[in-house]
Write a protein that holds these residues in place. Structure first.
Motif, short mmCIF file in Angstrom:
data_model
loop_
_atom_site.label_atom_id
_atom_site.label_comp_id
_atom_site.label_asym_id
_atom_site.label_seq_id
_atom_site.Cartn_x
_atom_site.Cartn_y
_atom_site.Cartn_z
N ARG A 1 40.76 28.81 34.42
CA ARG A 1 39.71 28.38 33.78
C ARG A 1 38.68 29.54 34.65
N LEU A 2 38.98 29.12 35.25
CA LEU A 2 37.57 30.15 36.32
C LEU A 2 38.53 31.47 36.37
N ALA A 3 39.60 31.01 36.86
CA ALA A 3 40.63 33.23 36.20
C ALA A 3 40.01 33.77 35.14
N GLY B 1 39.78 38.28 30.72
CA GLY B 1 41.82 39.58 29.44
C GLY B 1 42.64 39.09 30.43
N SER B 2 42.09 38.23 31.52
CA SER B 2 43.29 38.27 32.75
C SER B 2 44.64 37.34 31.78
N GLU B 3 45.92 37.37 32.46
CA GLU B 3 46.94 36.73 32.64
C GLU B 3 47.49 35.89 33.77
N THR C 1 51.21 53.97 43.60
CA THR C 1 51.54 52.79 42.87
C THR C 1 49.66 52.10 42.67
N ARG C 2 49.46 50.81 41.91
CA ARG C 2 47.94 50.62 41.56
C ARG C 2 48.57 48.97 41.90
N ALA C 3 47.52 48.34 41.80
CA ALA C 3 47.94 46.71 41.88
C ALA C 3 48.32 46.30 40.37
N ARG C 4 48.26 45.22 39.67
CA ARG C 4 48.85 44.72 38.65
C ARG C 4 48.52 43.58 37.87
N GLY C 5 47.66 42.90 40.26
CA GLY C 5 47.73 41.09 39.36
C GLY C 5 48.24 41.00 41.33
N PHE C 6 48.07 39.29 41.36
CA PHE C 6 48.21 38.98 42.68
C PHE C 6 48.68 37.48 42.62
N ALA C 7 49.51 36.98 43.55
CA ALA C 7 49.56 35.78 43.85
C ALA C 7 48.72 34.73 44.80
N LEU C 8 48.48 33.59 44.30
CA LEU C 8 47.76 33.11 45.10
C LEU C 8 47.78 32.03 45.75
#
Length: 236
Positions: A72-74, A80-82, A40-47
């Motif tokens: 805005r920081l992301a 390119g991050s969503e 598997t690979r990480a596709r994002g995260f939840a904060l």
């Protein structure tokens, strides 16, 4: 012969001076993400952010501004991050730390699993009857009761049809297959019920006899039913 004249040194522009004085920055080391299984690979995260409206107001801001600032920081550090923001809603009476309430409200798997475990432990500490359909067990005042497989099936069948009187013929046809060696008749089904009720001890009257008809499960205030995650196969 005139001595050779040297040109005076011109000061560097401010930006060039800053670059010359600043040490070369190394690219940040890659941080290994834990708990990512092979394949598997990480596709994002939840904060999760625990920060209610009162705390935001005391800090001179509001949740909307905090969300926009994080977006805005992301975008700045990860072009390119969503991003997607979800507001966690909880009853005003919900206690505990903000971050724990938020994780549970947003169905964080680890928080949900811990909540279920705590809920199970709390219920296990309660006196009374626990019919645990999910684990196929019966507890009386926190002590497990040694029901046979058929006895639990019989109890489960009645529990899942709470308040409805079940005829003896329906119990037999639903819980025993034709051709089994121990298939009871409408008279001997009473023996199975009597054995089940004896194991219920002082709670025997939750399985009530309806004279001339059959049996019914009547829930008491001290009876807890734990259902399985999916519907029981005999519940239609």
């Amino acid at each position: 012969m005139l001595p050779e004249q040297t040109q005076p040194l011109q000061p560097l522009p401010v930006q060039q001076r800053a670059r010359a004085a600043a040490p070369a920055q190394e690219s940040p080391a890659r941080v290994r993400i834990r708990a990512v299984p092979n394949g598997t690979r990480a596709r994002g995260f939840a904060l999760y952010v625990g920060f209610d409206e009162d705390k935001a107001d005391a800090a001179g801001t509001d949740l909307g501004h905090v969300v926009e600032a994080l977006k805005r920081l992301a975008a700045e550090i990860a072009p390119g991050s969503e991003t997607y923001a979800a507001v966690a809603l909880a009853p005003e009476s919900a206690g505990g730390r903000d971050i724990d309430v938020v994780r549970l409200a947003l169905q964080d798997p680890a928080a949900v699993a811990r909540h279920r475990q705590d809920d199970d432990q709390e219920q296990d500490r309660a006196a009374g009857v626990i019919v645990d359909i999910s684990r196929k067990r019966l507890l009386l005042d926190n002590d497990p009761v040694g029901l046979t497989y058929k006895e639990f099936e019989l109890l489960q069948y009645l529990v899942l049809r709470e308040g409805r009187t079940i005829e003896r013929a329906e119990l037999i046809s639903s819980l025993w297959r034709a051709g089994e060696d121990d298939v009871p008749n409408e008279r001997t089904i009473d023996v199975h019920i009597r054995r089940l009720r004896s194991k219920l001890g002082r709670y025997e009257d939750i399985v009530r006899t309806v004279r001339g008809v059959g049996y019914r499960f009547d829930r008491h205030a001290d009876v807890t039913i734990r259902h399985a995650g999916a519907p029981s196969p005999d519940l239609f």
